[in-house]
Design a protein around this motif. Structure first.
Motif, PDB file in Angstrom:
ATOM      1  N   LEU A 176     -76.591 -16.469  28.215  1.00 27.69           N
ATOM      2  CA  LEU A 176     -77.584 -17.548  28.208  1.00 27.69           C
ATOM      3  C   LEU A 176     -78.816 -17.082  27.433  1.00 27.69           C
ATOM      4  CD1 LEU A 176     -78.129 -20.416  29.233  1.00 27.69           C
ATOM      5  CD2 LEU A 176     -79.171 -19.418  31.266  1.00 27.69           C
ATOM      6  N   ASN A 177     -79.217 -17.877  26.441  1.00 32.22           N
ATOM      7  CA  ASN A 177     -80.310 -17.453  25.575  1.00 32.22           C
ATOM      8  C   ASN A 177     -81.035 -18.677  25.024  1.00 32.22           C
ATOM      9  OD1 ASN A 177     -81.978 -15.770  24.001  1.00 32.22           O
ATOM     10  ND2 ASN A 177     -80.285 -14.389  23.544  1.00 32.22           N
ATOM     11  N   VAL A 178     -82.083 -18.453  24.257  1.00 28.85           N
ATOM     12  CA  VAL A 178     -82.890 -19.557  23.735  1.00 28.85           C
ATOM     13  C   VAL A 178     -82.380 -20.051  22.374  1.00 28.85           C
ATOM     14  CG1 VAL A 178     -84.943 -18.840  24.996  1.00 28.85           C
ATOM     15  CG2 VAL A 178     -84.564 -17.974  22.689  1.00 28.85           C
ATOM     16  N   GLY A 179     -81.313 -19.461  21.887  1.00 30.27           N
ATOM     17  CA  GLY A 179     -80.735 -19.884  20.617  1.00 30.27           C
ATOM     18  C   GLY A 179     -79.434 -19.137  20.423  1.00 30.27           C
ATOM     19  N   GLU A 180     -78.665 -19.535  19.421  1.00 29.75           N
ATOM     20  CA  GLU A 180     -77.333 -18.964  19.244  1.00 29.75           C
ATOM     21  C   GLU A 180     -77.329 -17.647  18.483  1.00 29.75           C
ATOM     22  OE1 GLU A 180     -74.969 -21.969  17.392  1.00 29.75           O
ATOM     23  OE2 GLU A 180     -75.251 -23.352  19.071  1.00 29.75           O
ATOM     24  N   GLU A 181     -78.323 -17.434  17.631  1.00 31.74           N
ATOM     25  CA  GLU A 181     -78.314 -16.267  16.771  1.00 31.74           C
ATOM     26  C   GLU A 181     -78.453 -14.983  17.592  1.00 31.74           C
ATOM     27  OE1 GLU A 181     -80.394 -18.770  16.766  1.00 31.74           O
ATOM     28  OE2 GLU A 181     -80.158 -19.875  14.892  1.00 31.74           O
ATOM     29  N   ASN A 203     -64.077 -11.105  26.669  1.00 34.90           N
ATOM     30  CA  ASN A 203     -63.917 -12.058  25.570  1.00 34.90           C
ATOM     31  C   ASN A 203     -65.294 -12.673  25.308  1.00 34.90           C
ATOM     32  OD1 ASN A 203     -63.129 -14.041  23.784  1.00 34.90           O
ATOM     33  ND2 ASN A 203     -61.981 -15.241  25.292  1.00 34.90           N
ATOM     34  N   PHE A 204     -66.139 -11.890  24.608  1.00 36.57           N
ATOM     35  CA  PHE A 204     -67.540 -12.298  24.433  1.00 36.57           C
ATOM     36  C   PHE A 204     -67.682 -13.280  23.279  1.00 36.57           C
ATOM     37  CE2 PHE A 204     -71.995 -11.180  22.915  1.00 36.57           C
ATOM     38  CZ  PHE A 204     -72.615 -11.972  23.867  1.00 36.57           C
ATOM     39  N   PHE A 205     -68.242 -14.431  23.592  1.00 35.70           N
ATOM     40  CA  PHE A 205     -68.389 -15.531  22.625  1.00 35.70           C
ATOM     41  C   PHE A 205     -69.670 -15.394  21.819  1.00 35.70           C
ATOM     42  CE2 PHE A 205     -70.421 -19.677  21.876  1.00 35.70           C
ATOM     43  CZ  PHE A 205     -69.428 -20.389  21.208  1.00 35.70           C
ATOM     44  N   GLY A 206     -70.720 -14.864  22.468  1.00 34.13           N
ATOM     45  CA  GLY A 206     -72.042 -14.792  21.846  1.00 34.13           C
ATOM     46  C   GLY A 206     -73.056 -15.513  22.706  1.00 34.13           C
ATOM     47  N   ASN A 207     -74.188 -15.850  22.124  1.00 35.70           N
ATOM     48  CA  ASN A 207     -75.231 -16.548  22.869  1.00 35.70           C
ATOM     49  C   ASN A 207     -74.889 -18.017  23.071  1.00 35.70           C
ATOM     50  OD1 ASN A 207     -77.022 -14.355  23.169  1.00 35.70           O
ATOM     51  ND2 ASN A 207     -77.868 -14.674  21.117  1.00 35.70           N
ATOM     52  N   VAL A 208     -75.268 -18.544  24.220  1.00 34.23           N
ATOM     53  CA  VAL A 208     -75.188 -19.984  24.469  1.00 34.23           C
ATOM     54  C   VAL A 208     -76.553 -20.439  24.985  1.00 34.23           C
ATOM     55  CG1 VAL A 208     -72.703 -20.048  24.941  1.00 34.23           C
ATOM     56  CG2 VAL A 208     -74.313 -19.666  26.825  1.00 34.23           C
ATOM     57  N   GLU A 209     -76.809 -21.762  24.886  1.00 32.16           N
ATOM     58  CA  GLU A 209     -78.082 -22.305  25.352  1.00 32.16           C
ATOM     59  C   GLU A 209     -77.883 -23.093  26.636  1.00 32.16           C
ATOM     60  OE1 GLU A 209     -80.888 -23.650  22.188  1.00 32.16           O
ATOM     61  OE2 GLU A 209     -79.078 -23.694  20.981  1.00 32.16           O
ATOM     62  N   GLY A 210     -78.997 -23.462  27.261  1.00 33.29           N
ATOM     63  CA  GLY A 210     -78.938 -24.185  28.532  1.00 33.29           C
ATOM     64  C   GLY A 210     -78.026 -25.403  28.494  1.00 33.29           C
TER      65      GLY A 210
ATOM     66  N   THR B 223     -94.347 -20.765  33.632  1.00 29.31           N
ATOM     67  CA  THR B 223     -93.303 -19.743  33.649  1.00 29.31           C
ATOM     68  C   THR B 223     -93.314 -19.022  32.302  1.00 29.31           C
ATOM     69  OG1 THR B 223     -90.952 -19.338  34.148  1.00 29.31           O
ATOM     70  CG2 THR B 223     -91.456 -21.260  32.776  1.00 29.31           C
ATOM     71  N   ASP B 224     -92.498 -17.991  32.168  1.00 26.59           N
ATOM     72  CA  ASP B 224     -92.385 -17.293  30.889  1.00 26.59           C
ATOM     73  C   ASP B 224     -91.556 -18.145  29.923  1.00 26.59           C
ATOM     74  OD1 ASP B 224     -90.088 -16.309  32.778  1.00 26.59           O
ATOM     75  OD2 ASP B 224     -89.375 -16.010  30.745  1.00 26.59           O
ATOM     76  N   GLY B 225     -91.696 -17.904  28.631  1.00 30.27           N
ATOM     77  CA  GLY B 225     -91.061 -18.734  27.617  1.00 30.27           C
ATOM     78  C   GLY B 225     -89.551 -18.663  27.603  1.00 30.27           C
ATOM     79  N   PHE B 226     -88.965 -17.554  28.034  1.00 34.89           N
ATOM     80  CA  PHE B 226     -87.510 -17.488  28.085  1.00 34.89           C
ATOM     81  C   PHE B 226     -86.986 -18.454  29.145  1.00 34.89           C
ATOM     82  CE2 PHE B 226     -83.455 -16.078  29.709  1.00 34.89           C
ATOM     83  CZ  PHE B 226     -82.719 -15.992  28.540  1.00 34.89           C
ATOM     84  N   THR B 227     -87.549 -18.348  30.356  1.00 29.54           N
ATOM     85  CA  THR B 227     -87.119 -19.225  31.443  1.00 29.54           C
ATOM     86  C   THR B 227     -87.427 -20.682  31.115  1.00 29.54           C
ATOM     87  OG1 THR B 227     -87.592 -17.430  32.979  1.00 29.54           O
ATOM     88  CG2 THR B 227     -87.284 -19.611  33.932  1.00 29.54           C
ATOM     89  N   GLY B 228     -88.641 -20.938  30.597  1.00 27.28           N
ATOM     90  CA  GLY B 228     -89.037 -22.315  30.318  1.00 27.28           C
ATOM     91  C   GLY B 228     -88.116 -22.990  29.315  1.00 27.28           C
ATOM     92  N   ASN B 229     -87.776 -22.257  28.255  1.00 24.60           N
ATOM     93  CA  ASN B 229     -86.915 -22.820  27.224  1.00 24.60           C
ATOM     94  C   ASN B 229     -85.508 -23.077  27.760  1.00 24.60           C
ATOM     95  OD1 ASN B 229     -84.909 -22.388  24.796  1.00 24.60           O
ATOM     96  ND2 ASN B 229     -86.872 -23.006  23.917  1.00 24.60           N
ATOM     97  N   THR B 230     -84.984 -22.119  28.516  1.00 21.43           N
ATOM     98  CA  THR B 230     -83.629 -22.229  29.046  1.00 21.43           C
ATOM     99  C   THR B 230     -83.539 -23.395  30.026  1.00 21.43           C
ATOM    100  OG1 THR B 230     -83.593 -19.830  28.899  1.00 21.43           O
ATOM    101  CG2 THR B 230     -81.799 -20.852  30.072  1.00 21.43           C
ATOM    102  N   VAL B 231     -84.533 -23.489  30.905  1.00 17.99           N
ATOM    103  CA  VAL B 231     -84.561 -24.559  31.905  1.00 17.99           C
ATOM    104  C   VAL B 231     -84.676 -25.923  31.218  1.00 17.99           C
ATOM    105  CG1 VAL B 231     -86.076 -25.606  33.627  1.00 17.99           C
ATOM    106  CG2 VAL B 231     -85.370 -23.228  33.887  1.00 17.99           C
ATOM    107  N   ALA B 232     -85.570 -26.033  30.232  1.00 10.53           N
ATOM    108  CA  ALA B 232     -85.758 -27.314  29.547  1.00 10.53           C
ATOM    109  C   ALA B 232     -84.450 -27.765  28.888  1.00 10.53           C
ATOM    110  CB  ALA B 232     -86.866 -27.199  28.508  1.00 10.53           C
ATOM    111  N   LYS B 233     -83.766 -26.845  28.221  1.00 13.53           N
ATOM    112  CA  LYS B 233     -82.518 -27.211  27.551  1.00 13.53           C
ATOM    113  C   LYS B 233     -81.414 -27.538  28.559  1.00 13.53           C
ATOM    114  CE  LYS B 233     -83.313 -24.786  23.210  1.00 13.53           C
ATOM    115  NZ  LYS B 233     -83.248 -23.430  22.610  1.00 13.53           N
ATOM    116  N   ALA B 234     -81.382 -26.821  29.681  1.00 17.80           N
ATOM    117  CA  ALA B 234     -80.364 -27.106  30.696  1.00 17.80           C
ATOM    118  C   ALA B 234     -80.589 -28.496  31.282  1.00 17.80           C
ATOM    119  CB  ALA B 234     -80.388 -26.047  31.790  1.00 17.80           C
TER     120      ALA B 234
END
Lengths: 331, 331
Positions: A176-181, A203-210, B223-234
């Motif tokens: 889980l991350n803020v972008g795919e890169e 089986n690691f896919f990479g980053n995914v977003e929320g 919140t911190d920007g990692f959590t905020g961004n992830t939560v907003a997208k989820a």
């Protein structure tokens, strides 16, 4: 095989817990069940038809709002404490609870301890996806201040769980991350990305977003317990708000009632597509014994399905497989 | 007062950006507008009725998927870069963009710099709530690896923003956490809780959970920007999945079309209640100039409302107030 059931835990305990146990037995499941709770209350509900089900008395219950480890330390005789002790003493092979998740976790940690080589336990939050299969969001809140190494352990444990208990082959793992890169995120994510990329047993896919969680982009979405818990609750919150809005604004009032009537087949279709009761229950991962957590709202069917999960975790030696994986890596 | 508009940024640029500028002028707003973008394209859409609107040429655009700071460094003549430079040079008092948020932020940081005393900028993600008022989720992803001190700054900046631009009195601040009790969370949350509790210029409510965001429990969720961004997208993800499900399963097919027809007044009611277009735009907080970000999906009305936000931020000297607050604390 014998599975202990926390008969007093959950919103609909003990009635639905007893009914769930009977449902499991009626389905022909191989495990004997031990209902742990106030003997009188449980026996009354169990009635005569109790083949393969026994009762162990426990006079106390940890409430849904109670501080888990404080409650366990204060009262020796709680249903979750006694049920977990049965596993420790070899009198049961696993425990299932719909009660206070923190208490189930605290009992597992205090009584069963951790798997050697796993520093921190994790909670697998199973979520429905639009791909007609569930995904595991791990850690859904067992551990604060996780390290990248913890996150690697979570990904491994969740992979073994989905393989062993749900029969998935090489389940995919997204960070889980803020972008795919690959260069996205903070220090924790960058380090975790490196460890996950290098792990040959994943089986690691990479980053995914929320937004990928409900899309089912990967079978497993791995993150630290703070983020996982916050995200899970935020998603539940949206669902609640939308459901309430639909009920009140769209299907409320006279015209709305008509609309609801006409829309009912579609509503049922939508609900059925997002049904994930067979998957909603999951073992705590990283503790040295099978301890399956199910939803506080569980009724008989969901409890029966949680017992199925415990049964498959025991039969497939999930704990042994996790232990072997951890020692192979730390060796 | 003069406000620069990134005429090329956003899904519906330049058409809707030009229309939004005209809408703002037609509403009698006090600011003159400068449309920044490809002069020919913009002039063609602007037509003759251009009182109080001028054009500044910029030949390039940063695409929605581009790496922001790389694009800005590579191309000197981007619409967001040129528009932000107008603010730096005193030729405009603020900038508004519906384009790539990362590029708007990168331009603001590179060209305008930070407010003295504020270490890290933050993005205020405005979300609708069931209380008929929006809430500000800050930081929605500007800064990774935030410290507790950064989080305190975010709470202060968001408080001043809601007071000055939206007229709220003593907006309430909740710290996003895994539970309500003060001892919840990891090291970052524990430290932030202490700093927020001690800040006399904040109306600190305490901890809030993910599900509180849409409930509007507090005006600000920090919140911190990692959590905020992830939560907003989820949360966006849940909304998308539910909307698609409703469209396909409930209102799809012949019977569904009838249901949709009957339900239309309710659907409109629900949408109206969750409408937060007047609030969706927010300035980047912590940069030394007014730089308002609006949604990539913005059409004319939303752009006009974003210009309103910039106008009020300029008129109320939001940046000066944030600067004064930061130096009072660091002094």
């Amino acid at each position: 095989m014998r599975i202990a059931i926390d008969a007093m835990g959950g919103d609909h305990a003990p009635d639905e817990m007893v009914r769930g146990a009977l449902l499991y037995r009626a389905s022909g499941g191989p495990a004997e069940l031990v209902l742990v709770g106030r003997e009188g209350e449980v026996r009354e509900r169990l009635g005569a038809e109790a083949g393969g089900i026994s009762i162990v008395d426990a006079s106390e219950v940890v409430g849904m709002g109670e501080h888990p480890s404080a409650a366990l330390r204060r009262r020796a005789d709680t249903s979750i404490g006694v049920a977990t002790q049965l596993v420790k003493d070899g009198k049961a092979d696993g425990v299932v609870s719909a009660g206070n998740t923190g208490a189930t976790m605290a009992a597992a940690l205090l009584i069963l301890g951790r798997v050697r080589g796993i520093d921190r336990p994790a909670l697998c939050g199973m979520v429905p996806t639009t791909k007609q299969k569930p995904a595991c969001l791990i850690d859904a809140g067992a551990t604060m201040d996780a390290t990248a190494r913890n996150i690697l352990d979570y990904a491994r444990m969740a992979s073994r769980f989905l393989e062993r208990v749900h029969g998935l082959e090489r389940p995919s793992v997204g960070l889980l991350n803020v972008g795919e890169e690959p260069e996205k995120g903070g220090r924790l994510q960058l380090e975790a990305f490196g460890l996950l990329s290098a792990a040959s047993d994943l089986n690691f896919f990479g980053n995914v977003e929320g937004r990928d969680i409900l899309r089912g982009t990967t079978d497993i979405v791995v993150t630290d317990g703070f983020t996982g818990n916050t995200v899970a609750k935020a998603m539940e919150g949206v669902q609640d708000v939308v459901s309430e809005g639909i009920k009140r604004d769209i299907f409320g009032g006279a015209l709305g009632k008509l609309a609801a009537l006409v829309a009912m087949p579609g509503i049922k279709r939508f609900r059925a597509r997002m049904d994930y009761e067979p998957y909603v229950s999951a073992p705590l991962l990283g503790v040295a014994g099978v301890s399956v957590v199910t939803h506080g709202r569980a009724r008989a069917r969901m409890l029966k399905l949680a017992i199925d999960v415990a049964e498959r975790a025991i039969a497939s030696d999930l704990i042994g497989v996790i232990r072997a994986g951890a020692s192979a890596v730390t060796a």
